[in-house]
Design a protein around this motif. Structure first.
Motif, mmCIF file in Angstrom:
data_model
loop_
_atom_site.group_PDB
_atom_site.id
_atom_site.type_symbol
_atom_site.label_atom_id
_atom_site.label_comp_id
_atom_site.label_asym_id
_atom_site.label_seq_id
_atom_site.Cartn_x
_atom_site.Cartn_y
_atom_site.Cartn_z
ATOM 1 N N ALA A 72 15.686 27.372 33.587
ATOM 2 C CA ALA A 72 16.419 26.265 34.200
ATOM 3 C C ALA A 72 16.057 26.115 35.673
ATOM 4 N N ILE A 73 16.033 27.230 36.399
ATOM 5 C CA ILE A 73 15.707 27.189 37.830
ATOM 6 C C ILE A 73 14.288 26.687 38.040
ATOM 7 N N SER A 74 13.337 27.236 37.286
ATOM 8 C CA SER A 74 11.939 26.849 37.461
ATOM 9 C C SER A 74 11.694 25.410 37.020
ATOM 10 N N ALA A 75 12.411 24.942 35.987
ATOM 11 C CA ALA A 75 12.253 23.558 35.528
ATOM 12 C C ALA A 75 12.769 22.580 36.578
ATOM 13 N N ILE A 76 13.894 22.913 37.200
ATOM 14 C CA ILE A 76 14.436 22.055 38.260
ATOM 15 C C ILE A 76 13.483 22.002 39.446
ATOM 16 N N LEU A 77 12.944 23.152 39.832
ATOM 17 C CA LEU A 77 11.984 23.191 40.943
ATOM 18 C C LEU A 77 10.725 22.392 40.604
ATOM 19 N N ALA A 78 10.261 22.498 39.363
ATOM 20 C CA ALA A 78 9.068 21.754 38.940
ATOM 21 C C ALA A 78 9.302 20.252 39.037
ATOM 22 N N VAL A 79 10.504 19.804 38.663
ATOM 23 C CA VAL A 79 10.841 18.379 38.754
ATOM 24 C C VAL A 79 10.849 17.928 40.207
#
Length: 223
Positions: free
Chosen positions: A59-66
């Motif tokens: 979740a954290i990495s997906a938000i940062l990627a966005v």
């Protein structure tokens, strides 16, 4: 601090890290799917206790990627249609990752309402909630696997051009993908060898095959 992000050069600087960060949610999500599938076998059931940490990291990495993806998009030079779909699919992946994490924390379970976060983080609670919500969790993880695959494919198209993934695929796969072009049709030589033109018949097909996918009009990026 806000002024740093508002400066165009700084935005592009952080945006370039999208290519690095975007691989993290892919890895974490696929790991989560693998753990869930293995847990269906009794001898690997203990692996379920690692799912909360895996989903938190995804979740954290997906938000940062966005976020970094939005920064990178300000650079321009990408086909709008593909970029839009890639952006929205990335947002869906981030939302599904967060939803999966909240699911196993029992925040969608009415019977668990009022329980403090400290208690929800205990192994006994997580183990109980995962088993209660196992079907819903499996659906979420399945959707995540599909969405991350589509998002990654669209990202590859943005970077390398449309149809990059299927350029060298077997013919039956190319037939299933409408936008994939067969490499066999690139070379066309005249019957009379003396009529062969060096650029048109030899050099140009090579340029089309090796370079056009990244440097054609719709995906050309200015330096």
């Amino acid at each position: 601090m806000l002024n740093i992000f508002l400066q165009s050069d700084s935005t592009l600087f952080f945006g370039r890290f999208h290519s690095l960060i975007v691989h993290l949610p892919i890895g974490f999500i696929l790991l989560g799917v693998a753990v869930f599938l293995l847990s269906l076998f009794k001898k690997f059931r203990f692996l379920l206790t690692s799912l909360p940490l895996i989903l938190l990291l995804s979740a954290i990495s997906a938000i940062l990627a966005v976020v970094f993806g939005f920064f990178l998009a300000t650079e321009g030079g990408y086909p709008e249609g593909t970029l839009s779909w890639h952006r929205w699919m990335g947002i869906v992946v981030a939302l599904l990752s967060v939803a999966s994490l909240l699911l196993i924390l029992g925040l969608f379970d009415k019977n668990s309402s009022g329980i403090p976060l400290r208690e929800r983080l205990k192994i006994s609670f997580l183990d109980s909630e995962i088993n209660k919500q196992k079907k819903q969790l499996g659906v979420c993880l399945g959707m995540l696997a599909i969405c991350i695959s589509v998002t990654g494919h669209l990202g590859g198209n943005l970077t390398h051009g449309e149809g990059y993934l299927f350029d060298y695929a077997p013919s039956f796969i190319q037939e299933l993908v409408s936008n994939a072009e067969s490499v066999k049709g690139i070379y066309s030589f005249p019957e009379d060898a003396d009529s062969t033109l060096v650029f048109e018949h030899i050099i140009q097909p090579v340029l089309i095959q090796k370079c056009a996918s990244c440097h054609k009009g719709e995906s050309k990026k200015e330096d």
